[in-house]
Design a protein around this motif. Structure first.
Motif, PDB file in Angstrom:
ATOM      1  N   GLN A  46       0.817  -1.211   0.000  1.00  0.00           N
ATOM      2  CA  GLN A  46       0.000   0.000   0.000  1.00  0.00           C
ATOM      3  C   GLN A  46       0.852   1.264   0.000  1.00  0.00           C
ATOM      4  OE1 GLN A  46      -2.749  -0.447   3.217  1.00  0.00           O
ATOM      5  NE2 GLN A  46      -3.970  -1.945   2.106  1.00  0.00           N
ATOM      6  N   ILE A  47       1.910   1.258   0.774  1.00  0.00           N
ATOM      7  CA  ILE A  47       2.771   2.439   0.832  1.00  0.00           C
ATOM      8  C   ILE A  47       3.458   2.678  -0.509  1.00  0.00           C
ATOM      9  CG2 ILE A  47       4.882   3.367   1.874  1.00  0.00           C
ATOM     10  CD1 ILE A  47       3.930   1.914   4.481  1.00  0.00           C
ATOM     11  N   PHE A  48       4.094   1.646  -1.057  1.00  0.00           N
ATOM     12  CA  PHE A  48       4.784   1.821  -2.333  1.00  0.00           C
ATOM     13  C   PHE A  48       3.803   1.989  -3.492  1.00  0.00           C
ATOM     14  CE2 PHE A  48       8.537  -0.084  -0.169  1.00  0.00           C
ATOM     15  CZ  PHE A  48       9.392   0.977  -0.393  1.00  0.00           C
ATOM     16  N   GLY A  49       2.604   1.440  -3.356  1.00  0.00           N
ATOM     17  CA  GLY A  49       1.579   1.666  -4.383  1.00  0.00           C
ATOM     18  C   GLY A  49       1.245   3.136  -4.500  1.00  0.00           C
ATOM     19  N   ALA A  50       1.119   3.831  -3.373  1.00  0.00           N
ATOM     20  CA  ALA A  50       0.851   5.270  -3.392  1.00  0.00           C
ATOM     21  C   ALA A  50       2.032   6.040  -3.975  1.00  0.00           C
ATOM     22  CB  ALA A  50       0.545   5.765  -1.979  1.00  0.00           C
ATOM     23  N   ILE A  51       3.240   5.638  -3.594  1.00  0.00           N
ATOM     24  CA  ILE A  51       4.436   6.326  -4.094  1.00  0.00           C
ATOM     25  C   ILE A  51       4.597   6.117  -5.597  1.00  0.00           C
ATOM     26  CG2 ILE A  51       6.966   6.369  -3.999  1.00  0.00           C
ATOM     27  CD1 ILE A  51       6.661   5.667  -0.982  1.00  0.00           C
ATOM     28  N   LEU A  52       4.477   4.875  -6.056  1.00  0.00           N
ATOM     29  CA  LEU A  52       4.630   4.588  -7.495  1.00  0.00           C
ATOM     30  C   LEU A  52       3.504   5.204  -8.309  1.00  0.00           C
ATOM     31  CD1 LEU A  52       5.828   0.874  -7.314  1.00  0.00           C
ATOM     32  CD2 LEU A  52       7.193   2.893  -7.872  1.00  0.00           C
ATOM     33  N   GLY A  53       2.294   5.240  -7.746  1.00  0.00           N
ATOM     34  CA  GLY A  53       1.177   5.892  -8.436  1.00  0.00           C
ATOM     35  C   GLY A  53       1.434   7.371  -8.627  1.00  0.00           C
ATOM     36  N   ARG A  54       2.050   7.994  -7.644  1.00  0.00           N
ATOM     37  CA  ARG A  54       2.385   9.416  -7.754  1.00  0.00           C
ATOM     38  C   ARG A  54       3.476   9.639  -8.789  1.00  0.00           C
ATOM     39  NH1 ARG A  54       0.994  14.246  -8.323  1.00  0.00           N
ATOM     40  NH2 ARG A  54       2.544  15.747  -7.703  1.00  0.00           N
ATOM     41  N   ILE A  55       4.488   8.791  -8.790  1.00  0.00           N
ATOM     42  CA  ILE A  55       5.622   8.974  -9.703  1.00  0.00           C
ATOM     43  C   ILE A  55       5.236   8.692 -11.151  1.00  0.00           C
ATOM     44  CG2 ILE A  55       7.892   8.054 -10.354  1.00  0.00           C
ATOM     45  CD1 ILE A  55       8.404   7.613  -7.344  1.00  0.00           C
TER      46      ILE A  55
END
Length: 113
Positions: A46-55
């Motif tokens: 969930q954490i990296f999903g939000a980060i990768l979605g932003r990038i």
């Protein structure tokens, strides 16, 4: 059929997901146990999903999302403090390596997502 660039991106993400995700999860299981492994892996997804979605997708990360991520990290910390990890069978370095491999596993699964 997708164009060749998209095709190879899909192949690369599938490879990262299968090797990093599955191998990292299985490696972490032997040191940490299933209860902590699942929680850490799902949290990092969930954490990296939000980060990768932003990038990559330029998705906004709202205040609610940041609050949810902070709450999730706190919950993982609370769960980890209450867990019974067999420290007699494994050294602190092995347990830390298991947790790191679970974080890599969560990142790899987030790449697939």
């Amino acid at each position: 059929m997708p164009n060749p660039k998209v095709f190879w991106l899909l192949i690369a993400s599938a490879f990262v997901g299968q090797i990093g995700g599955n191998a990292g999860f299985q490696f972490g299981l032997q040191y940490v146990g299933i209860a902590i492994s699942v929680a850490i892996c799902l949290g990092t997804i969930q954490i990296f999903g939000a980060i990768l979605g932003r990038i990559f997708l330029l998705e906004p990360v709202t205040i609610r999302a940041v609050g949810a991520i902070a709450l999730l990290i706190g919950a993982l910390g609370a769960l980890s403090m209450g867990a019974k990890i067999d420290t007699k069978a494994h050294s602190a370095w092995e347990i830390a390596l298991g947790i790191a491999s679970l974080c890599i596993s969560g990142f790899s699964y987030a790449v697939i997502g």
